[in-house]
Design a protein around this motif. Structure first.
Motif, short mmCIF file in Angstrom:
data_model
loop_
_atom_site.label_atom_id
_atom_site.label_comp_id
_atom_site.label_asym_id
_atom_site.label_seq_id
_atom_site.Cartn_x
_atom_site.Cartn_y
_atom_site.Cartn_z
N ARG A 129 0.83 -1.21 0.00
CA ARG A 129 0.00 0.00 0.00
C ARG A 129 0.86 1.26 0.00
NH1 ARG A 129 -4.47 -1.56 4.57
NH2 ARG A 129 -6.02 -2.54 3.20
N ALA A 130 1.89 1.26 0.84
CA ALA A 130 2.75 2.44 0.92
C ALA A 130 3.44 2.73 -0.41
CB ALA A 130 3.80 2.23 2.03
N VAL A 131 3.94 1.69 -1.06
CA VAL A 131 4.62 1.86 -2.35
C VAL A 131 3.65 2.43 -3.39
CG1 VAL A 131 5.69 0.63 -4.28
CG2 VAL A 131 6.36 0.10 -1.93
N ALA A 132 2.43 1.89 -3.44
CA ALA A 132 1.46 2.35 -4.44
C ALA A 132 1.08 3.81 -4.21
CB ALA A 132 0.22 1.45 -4.40
N HIS A 133 0.80 4.17 -2.96
CA HIS A 133 0.42 5.56 -2.67
C HIS A 133 1.59 6.50 -2.91
CE1 HIS A 133 -3.63 4.94 -1.28
NE2 HIS A 133 -3.26 4.07 -0.36
N HIS A 134 2.79 6.07 -2.57
CA HIS A 134 3.97 6.90 -2.80
C HIS A 134 4.16 7.16 -4.29
CE1 HIS A 134 8.31 7.60 -3.47
NE2 HIS A 134 8.24 8.31 -2.37
N ALA A 135 4.02 6.12 -5.09
CA ALA A 135 4.21 6.26 -6.54
C ALA A 135 3.19 7.20 -7.15
CB ALA A 135 4.13 4.89 -7.21
N LEU A 136 1.97 7.21 -6.62
CA LEU A 136 0.90 8.06 -7.15
C LEU A 136 0.83 9.42 -6.45
CD1 LEU A 136 -1.92 5.38 -7.62
CD2 LEU A 136 -0.37 6.32 -9.33
N LEU A 137 1.80 9.71 -5.59
CA LEU A 137 1.89 11.00 -4.89
C LEU A 137 0.69 11.25 -3.98
CD1 LEU A 137 3.20 13.23 -7.83
CD2 LEU A 137 4.50 11.82 -6.23
N HIS A 138 0.15 10.16 -3.40
CA HIS A 138 -0.92 10.28 -2.41
C HIS A 138 -0.26 10.49 -1.05
CE1 HIS A 138 -3.66 7.65 -5.18
NE2 HIS A 138 -3.44 8.86 -5.67
N LYS A 139 -0.05 11.71 -0.69
CA LYS A 139 0.76 12.03 0.50
C LYS A 139 0.14 11.50 1.78
CE LYS A 139 3.26 15.86 2.67
NZ LYS A 139 3.64 17.28 2.53
N ASP A 140 -1.10 11.86 2.08
CA ASP A 140 -1.71 11.47 3.35
C ASP A 140 -1.89 9.96 3.45
OD1 ASP A 140 -1.86 14.13 4.05
OD2 ASP A 140 -3.93 14.38 3.37
N GLU A 141 -2.38 9.33 2.38
CA GLU A 141 -2.58 7.88 2.42
C GLU A 141 -1.26 7.14 2.53
OE1 GLU A 141 -3.71 9.98 0.24
OE2 GLU A 141 -5.86 9.72 -0.15
N GLY A 142 -0.25 7.65 1.82
CA GLY A 142 1.06 7.01 1.88
C GLY A 142 1.67 7.10 3.26
N LEU A 143 1.59 8.27 3.89
CA LEU A 143 2.15 8.44 5.24
C LEU A 143 1.41 7.58 6.25
CD1 LEU A 143 2.80 12.29 5.30
CD2 LEU A 143 4.51 10.47 5.21
N ASP A 144 0.11 7.42 6.07
CA ASP A 144 -0.66 6.58 6.99
C ASP A 144 -0.20 5.13 6.90
OD1 ASP A 144 -3.09 6.07 8.76
OD2 ASP A 144 -3.55 4.79 7.04
N ALA A 145 -0.06 4.60 5.68
CA ALA A 145 0.40 3.21 5.51
C ALA A 145 1.81 3.03 6.04
CB ALA A 145 0.33 2.82 4.03
N ILE A 146 2.67 4.01 5.80
CA ILE A 146 4.06 3.92 6.26
C ILE A 146 4.13 3.93 7.78
CG2 ILE A 146 6.25 5.19 6.36
CD1 ILE A 146 5.63 6.08 3.45
N ASP A 147 3.37 4.82 8.41
CA ASP A 147 3.40 4.89 9.87
C ASP A 147 2.87 3.61 10.50
OD1 ASP A 147 4.56 7.35 10.02
OD2 ASP A 147 2.70 8.47 10.27
N ARG A 148 1.83 3.04 9.93
CA ARG A 148 1.29 1.78 10.47
C ARG A 148 2.31 0.66 10.31
NH1 ARG A 148 -4.58 0.45 8.40
NH2 ARG A 148 -4.41 -1.03 10.13
N LEU A 149 3.04 0.66 9.20
CA LEU A 149 4.08 -0.35 9.01
C LEU A 149 5.20 -0.17 10.02
CD1 LEU A 149 5.59 -2.58 7.44
CD2 LEU A 149 6.37 -0.79 5.87
N LEU A 150 5.65 1.07 10.22
CA LEU A 150 6.80 1.31 11.08
C LEU A 150 6.47 1.13 12.55
CD1 LEU A 150 8.42 4.39 9.29
CD2 LEU A 150 9.11 2.00 9.21
N LYS A 151 5.22 1.26 12.93
CA LYS A 151 4.85 1.01 14.32
C LYS A 151 4.99 -0.47 14.68
CE LYS A 151 1.81 4.99 14.95
NZ LYS A 151 0.42 5.47 15.11
N GLY A 152 4.98 -1.32 13.69
CA GLY A 152 5.21 -2.74 13.91
C GLY A 152 6.55 -3.19 13.36
N ARG A 153 7.52 -2.32 13.41
CA ARG A 153 8.81 -2.56 12.77
C ARG A 153 9.49 -3.83 13.26
NH1 ARG A 153 12.44 2.42 14.86
NH2 ARG A 153 14.07 1.21 13.87
#
Length: 367
Positions: free
Chosen positions: A188-212
């Motif tokens: 999800r993070a990769v797809a949103h990042h590639a499409l420049l979806h800033k808020d959605e991308g940051l949300d997916a990234i933060d959820r991933l990193l909280k379970g690092r």
């Protein structure tokens, strides 16, 4: 639809636009995916918290669910034996990715549609063909099967740069529904990042990193870089426009040239027009002030000897208007692109040249 006037109009704006813009750094997207994933140190402060809102299920839990599903499907003895042998090779210390692979192959043993999906996702994309996934949304498809096979296809879509389809397919899938939650959030993070979806991308990234602690190190490292990139992304900048041009290229490479692509093109033109208008306004303001300062309070008489030669008047040279840029012969256009390359990083020169060559239907220059 004839896009030639549109392309020429775009190209006409570039020299004037670039002459007034500052050089920007290359995007972190390319830096992230060019870097080795495993073994790279995680940047300090990469996550906002170490508490994991999600965890990966154990091998025993996944194996039990998989074998129970296979039994309810009425699989024959040979299929159940093959599944049992496959799971015997998956230890409790196995990674979530290993458990995920064993699970989807178990699905393939009990359902021919699942088998077709697994085989499809093992191969590169063939033209515009996409896997058949409508049955995954049917009410009689168990959530265990639906969620994990959607993740399987989602990984394939990301690998094939089909980011819009990735977001649509993975919408609604929860981390607790899949065997490999880190992979779900990463795709999800990769797809949103590639499409420049800033808020959605940051949300997916933060959820991933909280379970690092449950995610592969390469996911954590790349997610940190993507987050840094998205946090610094500003709309309507030259960098933002260049990325949208790349997105148009990607869509054209995939054989997409419909209304959505034309809408993105129109947005790029609109952004260029807006930046040019602002630059022209700034240049007029700066030019007007400089002209006022050059007016002498006590002009010299024509008959007085001065240090200069003549009256200082020069013949203005007509340089034409911006509309002529789209009609430049190939040789002169190449000279203009070379001038752009001398003033700005090659990153932008390459993007601009490739984009407009493609849009004009020309073959890109050979290296």
């Amino acid at each position: 639809m004839n896009d030639e006037p549109l392309n020429k109009a775009c190209f006409a704006r570039l020299p004037k636009l670039l002459s007034g813009c500052l050089c920007l750094a290359a995007t972190a997207w390319f830096t992230a995916f060019a870097a080795p994933g495993a073994g790279r140190d995680v940047p300090a402060g990469v996550a906002r918290g170490d508490a994991a809102p999600w965890t990966a299920p154990t091998t025993a839990e996944v194996r039990e669910e998989a074998m129970h599903w296979l039994k309810t499907r009425g699989a024959d003895e040979a299929s159940r034996r093959r599944a049992a042998q496959a799971w015997a090779a998956i230890s409790e210390e196995a990674t979530p990715a290993d458990r995920f692979e064993a699970l989807v192959r178990t699905f393939a043993l009990g359902d021919s549609r699942a088998e077709q999906l697994v085989r499809f996702c093992e191969m590169p994309r063939r033209g515009t063909e996409l896997p058949e996934v409508t049955w995954l949304a049917e009410p009689d498809t168990p959530p265990l099967v639906s969620a994990n096979l959607r993740l399987l296809v989602g990984r394939w879509l990301v690998r094939e740069s089909l980011f819009d389809e990735t977001i649509e397919l993975l919408a609604g899938v929860k981390p607790e529904e899949v065997v490999d939650p880190a992979s779900l959030l990463f795709q999800r993070a990769v797809a949103h990042h590639a499409l420049l979806h800033k808020d959605e991308g940051l949300d997916a990234i933060d959820r991933l990193l909280k379970g690092r602690s449950h995610a592969p190190r390469r996911y954590v490292a790349l997610a940190g870089l993507m987050r840094e990139d998205l946090e610094g992304l500003e709309e309507e900048t030259l960098d933002h426009i260049a990325r949208r041009m790349r997105d148009i290229e990607r869509r054209l490479d995939l054989g997409r040239a419909g209304e959505k692509v034309r809408g993105i093109e129109d947005g790029v033109i609109e952004s260029l027009d807006k930046m040019i208008e602002e630059l022209e306004k700034q240049q007029q303001e700066c030019g007007g002030g400089a002209a006022d300062n050059l007016q002498p309070s006590n002009p010299a008489q024509d008959s007085m000897p001065m240090g200069g030669l003549g009256q200082g008047q020069v013949t203005r040279k007509k340089v034409g208007d911006k509309s002529g840029w789209g009609n430049l012969p190939p040789k002169q256009r190449e000279e203009a692109l070379q001038e752009i390359g001398r003033q700005f990083p090659s990153h932008y020169r390459d993007v601009i040249e490739q984009y407009f060559r493609r849009m004009a239907g020309e073959e890109p220059a050979k290296e």
